[in-house]
Write an enzyme that holds these catalytic residues in place. Structure first.
Site, PDB file in Angstrom:
ATOM      1  N   GLY A  13      -1.255  -3.182  17.835  1.00 14.39           N
ATOM      2  CA  GLY A  13      -1.382  -4.620  17.668  1.00 14.39           C
ATOM      3  C   GLY A  13      -0.903  -5.160  16.341  1.00 14.39           C
ATOM      4  N   LYS A  16       4.614  -4.224  16.251  1.00 16.20           N
ATOM      5  CA  LYS A  16       5.661  -3.205  16.365  1.00 16.20           C
ATOM      6  C   LYS A  16       6.695  -3.558  17.435  1.00 16.20           C
ATOM      7  CE  LYS A  16       3.928   0.572  17.810  1.00 16.20           C
ATOM      8  NZ  LYS A  16       4.216   0.314  19.243  1.00 16.20           N
ATOM      9  N   THR A  17       6.246  -4.098  18.561  1.00 18.88           N
ATOM     10  CA  THR A  17       7.179  -4.447  19.633  1.00 18.88           C
ATOM     11  C   THR A  17       8.094  -5.593  19.213  1.00 18.88           C
ATOM     12  OG1 THR A  17       5.661  -3.683  21.357  1.00 18.88           O
ATOM     13  CG2 THR A  17       7.364  -5.247  22.017  1.00 18.88           C
ATOM     14  N   LYS A  33      11.173   2.403  25.891  1.00 23.76           N
ATOM     15  CA  LYS A  33       9.738   2.668  25.700  1.00 23.76           C
ATOM     16  C   LYS A  33       9.380   3.776  26.684  1.00 23.76           C
ATOM     17  CE  LYS A  33       5.319   1.173  24.741  1.00 23.76           C
ATOM     18  NZ  LYS A  33       4.721   0.619  23.533  1.00 23.76           N
ATOM     19  N   GLY A 101       7.315   3.850  20.232  1.00 21.68           N
ATOM     20  CA  GLY A 101       6.118   4.584  20.609  1.00 21.68           C
ATOM     21  C   GLY A 101       5.005   3.628  20.999  1.00 21.68           C
TER      22      GLY A 101
END
Length: 213
Positions: A13, A16-17, A33, A101
């Site tokens: 949270g 990172k994405t 992913k 990851g």
């Protein structure tokens, strides 16, 4: 020839994405992913498609899509799926590949194997995403130690959040690691805003250099 960059984080949270989407877009890369846990809301692949500006063909399908939003090992057990972690291999891609990851380095894929075990086998250079809020010094330095203990090449740390000069400086000094930049908090997270923020705060050449030892 595949030129992979693994994007991992100090925690879940932390953005990172969003960072992976910005990096993939800036490098005109492919995105992968390996394991997606939780598909009821927007998946990470769908978020990267929305934010990166890349065509759908650049976003590779996940090796495992799990319904339950949980750690991959638990989500797989609940869903009745067996993750063959030993068989997870980097896709053969002609060009840059951003691999994301899940959560932190020691998130388990199975009851016996964590993400860092897979990263150690791949030996691909890693970008470590770190938040800038209280507690980040300890979490980030522990993650750096874990990567180095397994001889995983580290490109540097990408900070995410509001400016925290002292925390960033201490992490770079004690961790002996490059500071790649800081992705600021965005009022509205759109593809255009993300592209502009990444271009202003990062140098894409830094992601193509040989990793720090």
């Amino acid at each position: 020839m595949t030129k992979p960059i693994v994007v991992t984080g100090t925690d879940t949270g932390i953005g990172k994405t969003v960072f992976a989407a910005a990096l993939a877009g800036a490098l005109d890369a492919f995105y992968w992913k390996p394991v997606q846990a939780g598909i009821e809301d927007e998946t990470d692949r769908q978020a990267v498609l929305r934010l990166s500006g890349l065509p759908d063909a650049r976003l590779l399908p996940e090796a495992y899509r799990l319904n339950t939003p949980a750690s991959p090992h638990l989500a797989a057990e609940i869903d009745g799926v067996t993750i063959d972690a030993e068989a997870l291999a980097l896709p053969e891609i002609d060009g840059p590949l951003v691999v994301e990851g899940a959560g932190g380095l020691l998130v388990p894929l199975t009851r016996a194997i964590t993400y860092i075990d897979i990263f150690a086998r791949w030996r691909a250079p890693v970008v470590l995403c770190a938040r800038t809020t209280l507690g980040t010094i300890n979490h980030t330095l522990l993650s750096i130690e874990a990567l180095r203990a397994r001889a995983i090449p580290l490109l540097g740390v990408a900070f995410i959040g509001d400016e925290n000069v002292e925390s960033e400086r201490v992490i770079v000094q004690i961790g002996r690691v490059p500071r790649l930049g800081r992705l600021p908090r965005l009022v509205e997270v759109t593809a255009d805003a993300l592209r502009a923020a990444f271009a202003q705060n990062f140098n894409t050449d830094d992601f193509l250099k040989d990793p720090a030892s």
